[in-house]
Structures are given as structure tokens and as C-alpha cells.
Scaffold this motif. Structure first.
Motif, mmCIF file in Angstrom:
data_model
loop_
_atom_site.group_PDB
_atom_site.id
_atom_site.type_symbol
_atom_site.label_atom_id
_atom_site.label_comp_id
_atom_site.label_asym_id
_atom_site.label_seq_id
_atom_site.Cartn_x
_atom_site.Cartn_y
_atom_site.Cartn_z
ATOM 1 N N LEU A 1 -21.347 38.739 -51.001
ATOM 2 C CA LEU A 1 -21.326 40.187 -50.840
ATOM 3 C C LEU A 1 -20.058 40.783 -51.439
ATOM 4 O O LEU A 1 -20.098 41.857 -52.060
ATOM 5 N N ALA A 2 -18.927 40.087 -51.254
ATOM 6 C CA ALA A 2 -17.669 40.570 -51.829
ATOM 7 C C ALA A 2 -17.747 40.562 -53.357
ATOM 8 O O ALA A 2 -17.251 41.481 -54.021
ATOM 9 N N GLY A 3 -18.366 39.507 -53.926
ATOM 10 C CA GLY A 3 -18.513 39.435 -55.373
ATOM 11 C C GLY A 3 -19.405 40.537 -55.934
ATOM 12 O O GLY A 3 -19.130 41.087 -57.001
ATOM 13 N N MET A 4 -20.460 40.892 -55.224
ATOM 14 C CA MET A 4 -21.346 41.961 -55.673
ATOM 15 C C MET A 4 -20.621 43.305 -55.654
ATOM 16 O O MET A 4 -20.836 44.152 -56.529
ATOM 17 N N PHE A 5 -19.747 43.486 -54.667
ATOM 18 C CA PHE A 5 -18.953 44.718 -54.600
ATOM 19 C C PHE A 5 -18.013 44.804 -55.798
ATOM 20 O O PHE A 5 -17.897 45.856 -56.441
ATOM 21 N N ALA A 6 -17.332 43.691 -56.131
ATOM 22 C CA ALA A 6 -16.413 43.684 -57.268
ATOM 23 C C ALA A 6 -17.157 43.897 -58.580
ATOM 24 O O ALA A 6 -16.695 44.633 -59.463
ATOM 25 N N VAL B 1 -8.910 38.684 -54.823
ATOM 26 C CA VAL B 1 -7.927 37.720 -54.324
ATOM 27 C C VAL B 1 -8.660 36.687 -53.481
ATOM 28 O O VAL B 1 -9.328 37.027 -52.510
ATOM 29 N N SER B 2 -8.526 35.432 -53.881
ATOM 30 C CA SER B 2 -9.196 34.345 -53.169
ATOM 31 C C SER B 2 -8.160 33.345 -52.687
ATOM 32 O O SER B 2 -7.223 33.006 -53.416
ATOM 33 N N LEU C 1 -10.463 46.491 -54.283
ATOM 34 C CA LEU C 1 -9.762 45.251 -53.979
ATOM 35 C C LEU C 1 -10.603 44.407 -53.041
ATOM 36 O O LEU C 1 -11.171 44.921 -52.067
ATOM 37 N N VAL C 2 -10.684 43.109 -53.336
ATOM 38 C CA VAL C 2 -11.387 42.144 -52.491
ATOM 39 C C VAL C 2 -10.401 41.063 -52.088
ATOM 40 O O VAL C 2 -9.670 40.531 -52.937
ATOM 41 N N THR D 1 -10.227 51.218 -52.517
ATOM 42 C CA THR D 1 -11.354 50.822 -51.669
ATOM 43 C C THR D 1 -11.274 49.316 -51.443
ATOM 44 O O THR D 1 -11.277 48.536 -52.399
ATOM 45 N N LEU D 2 -11.201 48.918 -50.183
ATOM 46 C CA LEU D 2 -10.907 47.531 -49.824
ATOM 47 C C LEU D 2 -12.100 46.873 -49.146
ATOM 48 O O LEU D 2 -12.744 47.465 -48.275
#
Length: 572
Positions: free
Chosen positions: A285-290, A303-304, A363-364, A397-398
């Protein structure tokens, strides 16, 4: 706080991020500040950074007097920071080697007055306004005479007052206490700053605390210290009043159905928490947002923790999320870091540096809870809160992910307690039924907008992630195979009903056709009978007409006169 005459205390900003906030403006101008702490706590770096910032930002020269290390060593150490120290020497910064020989001091050949006179001349030549006496404890220790110690220290204090210099004096302390030989230094100084270095859960933690500040208010708590490319940074307390700008614009999460559940997406500049146990697709889900941010042409930072960038790109591509083109274009930057042995404060420092460099709009951080692996949980919570507030201040947006230890509803909250300050909280879980594990998504909260309260099944495929429609049976939401079996059963039932309907329809059509044929036959018979009746009526009329005509014709032929007709009429 104001001085007795009602005027604010004059101060000089240090330029050290965070410290000027907690000191309410910097160090006292034309007064003495004392920095105390154990070895490696950051006293020398702090003092030198103050001189560098004054020289670079205010173009104010300064003097550095080294009682312990040589100027060559100090410059070599300072060159590790992005200060451009060599370009400031000697016009803006002057280093004086004042490290003393014990033999020289014991022989009585030591003369502090001569050194101070030379410094006064140098101050006048350069126009210096700052001066640092680094390692004053070395001088005090070598004198080994309490009376001489106080005499020399007060001589320095008087000299500083006469020359109107803003001074920084550093001294070491051991075992978190002041050495008895020069404890009076704290009473002499107008501002006392204490540095401390300790180990918390096998991770070094460094802190700073203002213990004294004459004529001024200050933040008296202990604050974390970090070392980065620009030197020391202090994790100062945030302002008591929160003044984040609230945008009404929305951005997509990358999943249309999730946007619909959120009333149109998440607000720009807001923070979204995605929590769940391992394997529930938080990173997806975070990747789809980015990816969605990059498709809009916005810069994004991913950031991983504890997972390499190449591995992230490969794994997300298996579900249709293509990040590599955006990395190559420069819109997306992926930063991967190890969490072991690194404090939460150091992670925050690096993240702040990355944000400055890349200037992202989105930002993720995946997962944010990883920063709690090293050091204390309290420090990690503080960093997490400061990070979210910092990002909000920048209007970024975080989206952060957080690992939950269990999948129980009562333990949905994260260890870092980010859920209390996040604007939107999405929780992912597993639903295990009939030997099958399915992913479920629910929105726990979303401030300022309508949001769905339904539990949706999250399905992953080569084309990406999507949410299925809610499917219930007997008041229970079905997912996975159970849903498939129920749908197959419903499809079969519908097929049977359709076949039965078609059969009934054909039977009715046959009956209707049969009746229609019968009606047509009856109508034809009726028409036949009508035709016969019409024919009979016509023939009868013809017969009547013919009989009359024949009688008339017969009378005519018999030539009967009018008299005969009159007689016949009378007879009738």
C-alpha cells in the motif's frame, strides 16, 4: 524573562539547530558560558560550531584557545563536517595552541597574563567578538593550588568582561558530577550547559541540558543531541501551540476503492498510519501511494528500514507497482538504512537531511516502528512524534507503516503510539477461515472526512492491489474461498432459476400460440358463416326481385288494361 532594568537580555544566536530554540535565542552576549560534560559528549564540537556559524552567517571573527588538543588536531577533526573550516582560517578564525607542559607549570614559568595580552591584541586586529577556551580544566588541574586556580579563572573572567567578548569555556566532568577542584566555574559562568553521553540498551545516547541561565528563561529539560554533516543538532522541544496548515485538497492513495472508502482520498499534508502484522501488505500500500505521487509528477521519498532498495523495487513489481522508472527520472528516491546500533535521534537527523536534499511532496517510512529496535522506547516515541510534526510543518503528505505484534483487535495500537497523532489510520489484518488466510482492510479513523466502516478484503494480483466489494451471507462478511463457494452456489441457483423461468416462458408461449390458432380458426369459421348468411340473404332478395319482375312482365305481356287493375284492386 527580562533583566532587572526591564530590557531583554542581549543574546547571540549559535546557529545550532534546536539549541537556539531551547535557550530562547542563543548564548548571552558579552558574557561567559560554561560547557561541561564527559569525554566525547560534544563540548568542543559545540564550541567550534558556534565560531564557524558566527564567521559564516554573521561574518563575525572568533578566537579558539586550545588548552588540551593542538590546533592542528582540532582543525583536522573539524574538517570532517561540511563547514569549510580551512577557508575561514586565519582571517575569520584564529587558533591558539595553549596546551601546557606540567614541568613548565610546576617551575613557575607559566604566565597567563602574557597569553591574555596577546589575545587582546589579536582580538583588536581581527575585530573578534567570540572566543573559546577549550579544556580550561587542564589548566586548573595542572596548577594544583586552589588559590592559584581561582586566581587564574577569575583573571580570565575579568579579562573577558574588559574586552566585551562573548566567551565559551569548556571543562570535563567525570561520573556525571563536577570535579571538586573547579566546581566554582559553574558559579562564575552566566550560562551553564551540560553534555552527557550514556548507553541505553547498548546504544549510545547523547543529551544536552541548560542547568543555569542568568537573566533569561530557558527549557530546563534534557534534550537529545545528534551529530551530522553540519555538526551538532539538538532535538529541541516543539512549540506548545500547534499551527499546521490544513489543506482541503486530496491526493490518491493509489487504490481507487480505498479513496472511495476515505471520501475521496487523504488530505494533502496529512499523516496516514498503516498498521498490521507481517505479511498484510503494508509495504504494498505504501508503494502504491509513492507510485501514484510520481505519476502526478510530484517528488517522493521512500525510506525503508532493514530492506535494500533493489529488493523493494523487485518485490513491488510482482504486484504491478513499477518504481524503477521513477527512480531513474529522479522523482523518487529510495533510502534504505539499518536500524541495529543506530539511535532514533540519528535516524531523525538523517531523515531531516534527506528531506532537505530531495524536497519531496510525499514521504513514505516503512516501517516507522523499526527505529525502536535500538535504544529506549521512550526515545523512539519522542523521535516519531517530532518527525510527524516536522513533516507536517513542511506540508509533506506522509504515509508510515507500523508493525503490530499480534492481530488481535484490542492490540491494534502501535508501540510508538503514532496512532494518536496520525490523521488517518488504516489497519490490515488476517481473516482465517476454513484453512485459508485472507487479508482484510479497515479504516479505524480519518479526521475531517467521512469514511467507510466496512471491512474489505484486500486482494493482490499481478496488476496490483484492489479491494473487493463487501459480500455478506447470513449477516457475516465472507472472504476468499468461502466467498467463492458462496458465489458459485448463488450462480448455480441463479442458473437453475433462469432455466426454470425459460421453460415456463416456453410453455406459456406454446399455450399462447395454441390459443391463438384456435382463435384464428374460430374467427375463420365465423367469417365463413357470415359469408354464407350474406350469400343466402342476397339470393333471397334476388328471388323476390325476380318474382316481382316476372309478374310484371307477365301482366304486361297479357296486355291487361287499367280496368282490370282497378277491379283487382277493389277485390283486394
Amino acid at each position: 524573562m527580562r533583566a532587572k532594568n526591564g530590557q531583554p537580555l542581549p543574546k547571540l544566536a549559535t546557529g545550532i539547530e534546536g539549541f537556539d530554540e531551547l535557550s530562547r535565542g542563543g548564548l548571552p552576549r558579552h558574557r561567559t558560558s560554561l560547557l561541561i560534560g564527559g569525554p566525547g559528549a560534544g563540548k568542543t564540537v559545540f564550541a567550534l560550531q558556534c565560531l564557524v556559524n558566527a564567521a559564516r552567517q554573521q561574518r563575525v571573527p572568533g578566537i579558539f584557545v586550545a588548552f588540551e588538543e593542538s590546533s592542528r588536531q582540532i582543525m583536522a577533526n573539524g574538517a570532517t563536517f561540511n563547514w569549510g573550516l580551512a577557508s575561514l582560517v586565519p582571517k575569520k578564525l584564529f587558533f591558539l595552541d595553549a596546551h601546557l607542559s606540567p614541568t613548565l607549570v610546576k617551575a613557575g614559568d607559566f604566565d597567563l597574563a602574557g597569553m591574555l595580552a596577546m589575545l587582546a591584541a589579536k582580538k583588536k586586529e581581527m575585530g573578534a567578538q567570540w572566543i573559546v577556551f577549550d579544556g580550561i580544566d587542564v589548566l586548573v588541574t595542572l596548577l594544583q593550588d586552589p588559590v592559584a586556580e581561582m586566581q587564574e579563572i577569575y583573571r580570565i573572567r575579568d579579562w573577558l568582561a574588559d574586552n566585551a567578548l562573548t566567551a565559551i569555556v569548556t571543562a570535563k566532568i567525570e561520573n556525571h558530577t563536577s570535579a571538586v577542584h573547579y566546581g566554582f566555574l559553574q558559579f562564575m559562568a552566566d550560562c551553564v550547559v551540560r553534555f552527557e553521553r550514556r548507553h541505553e540498551d547498548r546504544v549510545a545516547a547523547q543529551t544536552i541540558q541548560i542547568t543555569k541561565y542568568r537573566g533569561s528563561s530557558y527549557a530546563a529539560c534534557e534534550f537529545p543531541v545528534s551529530f551530522g554533516p553540519l555538526g551538532i543538532e539538538v532535538g529541541a522541544a516543539e512549540a506548545a501551540e500547534i499551527e499546521h496548515r490544513a489543506s482541503s485538497g486530496r491526493v490518491t492513495t493509489g487504490i481507487k476503492r480505498l479513496d472511495a472508502m476515505l471520501g475521496g482520498g487523504v488530505f494533502r499534508g496529512s499523516s496516514t498510519l498503516i498498521s498490521g502484522v507481517p505479511g498484510t501488505s503494508k509495504t504494498t500500500l505504501a508503494g502504491m501511494f509513492a507510485e501514484a505521487a510520481c505519476r502526478r509528477g510530484e517528488r517522493a521519498l521512500f525510506v525503508s528500514f532493514d530492506e535494500a532498495a533493489e529488493q523493494i523495487v523487485r518485490n513491488l513489481s510482482s504486484v504491478g507497482i513499477q518504481l524503477r522508472p521513477h527512480v531513474k527520472s529522479g522523482l523518487l528516491r529510495i533510502y534504505s538504512a539499518r536500524t541495529g546500533g543506530t539511535s532514533a535521534e540519528e535516524h531523525l537527523l538523517k531523515l531531516r537531511s534527506l528531506i532537505r536534499e530531495h524536497q519531496p511532496r510525499c514521504l513514505v517510512i516503512d516501517p516507522l516502528t523499526a527505529i525502536a529496535k535500538a535504544g529506549t522506547l521512550g526515545a523512539a516515541r519522542s523521535v516519531a512524534n517530532r518527525l510527524i510534526y516536522m513533516v507536517k510543518d513542511e506540508g509533506i503528505t506522509l504515509v508510515v507503516t507500523a508493525l503490530s505484534e499480534t492481530d488481535e483487535p484490542q492490540t491494534e495500537s502501535t508501540d510508538l503510539q503514532v496512532s494518536t497523532i496520525a490523521d488517518t489510520w488504516i489497519h490490515l489484518s488476517y481473516l482465517v477461515r476454513s484453512g485459508e488466510r485472507n487479508r482484510a482492510l479497515t479504516i479505524i479513523k480519518s479526521r475531517g472526512t467521512w469514511h467507510s466502516n466496512q471491512v474489505r478484503e484486500l486482494v493482490l494480483s499481478k496488476s496490483g492491489a484492489t479491494l473487493t466489494d463487501v459480500y455478506t451471507a447470513g449477516g457475516e462478511v465472507l472472504m476468499g474461498t468461502l466467498r467463492w463457494e458462496k458465489e458459485v452456489e448463488e450462480t448455480a441457483r441463479t442458473t437453475r432459476r433462469r432455466a426454470e423461468f425459460n421453460q415456463k416462458r416456453r410453455e406459456l408461449q406454446f399455450a399462447e400460440a395454441n390459443l391463438s390458432d384456435q382463435i384464428k380458426a374460430l374467427q375463420a369459421d365465423l367469417e365463413r358463416q357470415r359469408a354464407e348468411l350474406a350469400l343466402y340473404s342476397g339470393e333471397n332478395e334476388v328471388r323476390n326481385v325476380s318474382s316481382s319482375d316476372r309478374e310484371n312482365e307477365l301482366r304486361r305481356r297479357r296486355s291487361s288494361g287499367p280496368e282490370d287493375r282497378s277491379l283487382r284492386k277493389a277485390a283486394k
